[in-house]
Design a protein around this motif. Sequence first.
Motif, PDB file in Angstrom:
ATOM      1  N   GLU A 153       0.839  -1.255  -0.050  1.00  0.00           N
ATOM      2  CA  GLU A 153      -0.093   0.011   0.057  1.00  0.00           C
ATOM      3  C   GLU A 153       0.800   1.289   0.051  1.00  0.00           C
ATOM      4  OE1 GLU A 153       0.423  -1.371   4.431  1.00  0.00           O
ATOM      5  OE2 GLU A 153       0.144  -2.204   2.298  1.00  0.00           O
ATOM      6  N   LEU A 154       2.123   1.227   0.259  1.00  0.00           N
ATOM      7  CA  LEU A 154       2.979   2.320   0.312  1.00  0.00           C
ATOM      8  C   LEU A 154       3.594   2.690  -1.086  1.00  0.00           C
ATOM      9  CD1 LEU A 154       4.861   2.196   3.684  1.00  0.00           C
ATOM     10  CD2 LEU A 154       2.861   3.354   3.119  1.00  0.00           C
ATOM     11  N   TRP A 155       3.579   1.782  -1.955  1.00  0.00           N
ATOM     12  CA  TRP A 155       3.919   2.046  -3.378  1.00  0.00           C
ATOM     13  C   TRP A 155       2.965   3.020  -3.992  1.00  0.00           C
ATOM     14  CZ3 TRP A 155       8.121   0.018  -6.087  1.00  0.00           C
ATOM     15  CH2 TRP A 155       8.988  -1.069  -5.327  1.00  0.00           C
ATOM     16  N   GLN A 156       3.448   3.913  -4.679  1.00  0.00           N
ATOM     17  CA  GLN A 156       2.539   4.878  -5.212  1.00  0.00           C
ATOM     18  C   GLN A 156       2.336   4.574  -6.727  1.00  0.00           C
ATOM     19  OE1 GLN A 156       5.351   8.206  -5.710  1.00  0.00           O
ATOM     20  NE2 GLN A 156       5.156   8.667  -3.503  1.00  0.00           N
ATOM     21  N   ASN A 157       2.944   3.473  -7.215  1.00  0.00           N
ATOM     22  CA  ASN A 157       2.600   2.771  -8.296  1.00  0.00           C
ATOM     23  C   ASN A 157       2.684   1.199  -8.359  1.00  0.00           C
ATOM     24  OD1 ASN A 157       2.261   5.033 -10.424  1.00  0.00           O
ATOM     25  ND2 ASN A 157       4.226   5.674  -9.703  1.00  0.00           N
ATOM     26  N   PRO A 158       2.078   0.477  -8.988  1.00  0.00           N
ATOM     27  CA  PRO A 158       2.505  -0.942  -9.009  1.00  0.00           C
ATOM     28  C   PRO A 158       3.857  -1.257  -9.277  1.00  0.00           C
ATOM     29  CG  PRO A 158       0.403  -0.703 -10.314  1.00  0.00           C
ATOM     30  CD  PRO A 158       1.049   0.472 -10.292  1.00  0.00           C
ATOM     31  N   PRO A 159       4.402  -1.970  -7.974  1.00  0.00           N
ATOM     32  CA  PRO A 159       6.132  -2.268  -8.279  1.00  0.00           C
ATOM     33  C   PRO A 159       6.561  -3.137  -9.236  1.00  0.00           C
ATOM     34  CG  PRO A 159       4.883  -3.735  -6.409  1.00  0.00           C
ATOM     35  CD  PRO A 159       3.868  -2.700  -7.020  1.00  0.00           C
ATOM     36  N   PHE A 160       5.795  -3.842 -10.091  1.00  0.00           N
ATOM     37  CA  PHE A 160       6.168  -4.485 -11.265  1.00  0.00           C
ATOM     38  C   PHE A 160       5.460  -4.034 -12.529  1.00  0.00           C
ATOM     39  CE2 PHE A 160       7.083  -7.489  -7.768  1.00  0.00           C
ATOM     40  CZ  PHE A 160       8.244  -7.470  -8.059  1.00  0.00           C
ATOM     41  N   GLU A 161       5.219  -2.628 -12.460  1.00  0.00           N
ATOM     42  CA  GLU A 161       4.697  -1.880 -13.731  1.00  0.00           C
ATOM     43  C   GLU A 161       5.535  -0.671 -13.774  1.00  0.00           C
ATOM     44  OE1 GLU A 161       0.566  -0.901 -13.769  1.00  0.00           O
ATOM     45  OE2 GLU A 161       0.034  -3.117 -13.406  1.00  0.00           O
ATOM     46  N   PRO A 162       6.718  -1.036 -14.098  1.00  0.00           N
ATOM     47  CA  PRO A 162       8.063  -0.140 -14.029  1.00  0.00           C
ATOM     48  C   PRO A 162       7.583   1.453 -15.228  1.00  0.00           C
ATOM     49  CG  PRO A 162       8.733  -1.697 -15.883  1.00  0.00           C
ATOM     50  CD  PRO A 162       7.414  -2.212 -14.876  1.00  0.00           C
ATOM     51  N   LEU A 163       7.879   2.710 -14.851  1.00  0.00           N
ATOM     52  CA  LEU A 163       7.834   3.788 -15.532  1.00  0.00           C
ATOM     53  C   LEU A 163       9.082   4.695 -15.189  1.00  0.00           C
ATOM     54  CD1 LEU A 163       6.915   5.686 -13.167  1.00  0.00           C
ATOM     55  CD2 LEU A 163       4.742   4.590 -13.346  1.00  0.00           C
ATOM     56  N   ILE A 164       9.119   5.552 -16.277  1.00  0.00           N
ATOM     57  CA  ILE A 164      10.063   6.620 -16.297  1.00  0.00           C
ATOM     58  C   ILE A 164       9.261   7.910 -15.414  1.00  0.00           C
ATOM     59  CG2 ILE A 164      11.706   8.137 -17.429  1.00  0.00           C
ATOM     60  CD1 ILE A 164      12.439   4.976 -17.513  1.00  0.00           C
ATOM     61  N   GLU A 165      10.016   8.353 -14.463  1.00  0.00           N
ATOM     62  CA  GLU A 165       9.128   9.326 -13.741  1.00  0.00           C
ATOM     63  C   GLU A 165      10.208  10.668 -13.458  1.00  0.00           C
ATOM     64  OE1 GLU A 165       8.245   9.901  -8.937  1.00  0.00           O
ATOM     65  OE2 GLU A 165       7.428   7.915 -10.015  1.00  0.00           O
ATOM     66  N   ASP A 166       9.528  11.820 -13.690  1.00  0.00           N
ATOM     67  CA  ASP A 166      10.336  13.004 -13.768  1.00  0.00           C
ATOM     68  C   ASP A 166      10.384  13.517 -12.183  1.00  0.00           C
ATOM     69  OD1 ASP A 166      10.945  13.994 -16.175  1.00  0.00           O
ATOM     70  OD2 ASP A 166       8.945  14.086 -16.636  1.00  0.00           O
ATOM     71  N   THR A 167      11.461  13.713 -11.486  1.00  0.00           N
ATOM     72  CA  THR A 167      11.492  14.072 -10.156  1.00  0.00           C
ATOM     73  C   THR A 167      12.446  15.439 -10.200  1.00  0.00           C
ATOM     74  OG1 THR A 167      13.541  13.220  -9.608  1.00  0.00           O
ATOM     75  CG2 THR A 167      11.718  11.671  -9.540  1.00  0.00           C
ATOM     76  N   PRO A 168      12.424  16.197  -8.984  1.00  0.00           N
ATOM     77  CA  PRO A 168      13.318  17.395  -8.988  1.00  0.00           C
ATOM     78  C   PRO A 168      14.773  17.156  -9.288  1.00  0.00           C
ATOM     79  CG  PRO A 168      11.655  17.492  -7.332  1.00  0.00           C
ATOM     80  CD  PRO A 168      11.386  15.758  -7.752  1.00  0.00           C
ATOM     81  N   GLN A 169      14.905  15.774  -8.892  1.00  0.00           N
ATOM     82  CA  GLN A 169      16.625  15.605  -9.020  1.00  0.00           C
ATOM     83  C   GLN A 169      16.824  15.153 -10.642  1.00  0.00           C
ATOM     84  OE1 GLN A 169      14.698  14.728  -6.280  1.00  0.00           O
ATOM     85  NE2 GLN A 169      15.613  16.482  -5.240  1.00  0.00           N
ATOM     86  N   GLY A 170      15.826  14.772 -11.448  1.00  0.00           N
ATOM     87  CA  GLY A 170      15.739  14.352 -12.765  1.00  0.00           C
ATOM     88  C   GLY A 170      14.959  13.060 -13.089  1.00  0.00           C
TER      89      GLY A 170
END
Length: 461
Positions: A100-117
Amino acid sequence: MTDNSRIGEVLSTLDKELPQALDRLMEFLRIPSVSTDPAYRGEVRRAADWLCAELIGLGFEASVRDTPGHPMVVAHSQRGDRRPLLFYGHYDVQPVDPLELWQNPPFEPLIEDTPQGKVIRARGASDDKGQLMTFVEAFRAWKTVHGRLPSDLVLLFEGEEESGSPSLRPFLRENAEELRAGMAMICDTGLYADGRPAITTQLRGLYGEEIVIRAADRDLHSGSFGGLAANPIQVLVNVLSTVKDSSGHITLPGFYDGVEELSDALRADWAALGFDASEFLSRVGLKQPIGEQSRTGLEMVWNRPTFEINGITGGYTGEGFKTVLPAEARAKVSFRLTGTQDPKRIRDTFRAHVRAAVPQDCTVEFHGHGASPASRMDISDPAFAAAKTALSDEWDREAAYIGAGGSIPIAGDFKEILGMDSMLIGFGRDDDRIHSPNEKYDLQSFAKGARSWARILAALG
């Protein structure tokens, strides 16, 4: 044209083919290869088969090797006149709980923009599929440019690292002649804290133990028996408190036998890293270093042995209050070891120390939780200097020789069983959240990691 003169072409190929490399990594990350949970046994096998097929497609002679647990993937390139190199990584991953602490399903990978890149977000992205695939993509680009793989490569990719590697040591012994090389390359490490490329040259060993002390044949009323009967929790904390004094010195006889001081060169290298112990502690809500005050912070976490109490249980710990003397108390403790300290000797000394302090009508039993020596690499080998230069060239920062406070037993296994040192080079970061929800791997780490291995291959050629 020599391999070195074409490194620019290999690097350009890696840059151009990065989208396809990411597609392959995403496919790999979708396989839930959780080695600790029997429910995922088939998925672990599927990951091994996927990896083997990738390597065969590149021209490796590769196979999936069965073990009593999860399989190994072993591959070879053609023989040549290079110094053989063994590349090690693991394709299994940690469980994902709490889901429940995962923001997205752990085995559905994605590229995410973060403030660090940009980051690659998925279970296993950093530990260790993303790191492992930096090897594979470097080999792929090399073959694209040169028309062949580098010669004399041995690949060993494990499927049980996250579940204690029970099959690894027997597999190394049974296949020692096939796997032995001049040097092992291990990717399951990271950049230094400030993003500087690094080669880990020493690892602390580990000895773990659970102690169980029993007294009366039942829990006792503290009003009726307190002050008269032995209290196992009190016995336990009394004896554990005598293992280390207030200055951080461990009191067991002969404990420091084999502990080695830093060389002048390594001491200077570590000093140049500018490590601030108080700042490091501030990241976890602390500020005051404890322990051996005559030692620097990096010495304490990389080059000095420790004794830690990891957990204590006993008596009533539920809601409310219950005045009992418990019948039993347990503690889990661990020693981090350095230099040539002998974990088995320390185990025997510690057990004798506990037994001598336990009252006559109490019993004590021990349950070992592994014992592995420390590892220190011979950085006078020219390969280390060559790899350090290659990393510095790629990252535009001087690479560092660093230590690791934790333990990576495979490095010791390679030394003990195959008789070879290891070069531990990885591109993970402190905030990758490995073993935790929302694990990630920086896109830069993946791209520059593959480029780094290409440069190292050329430098060691």
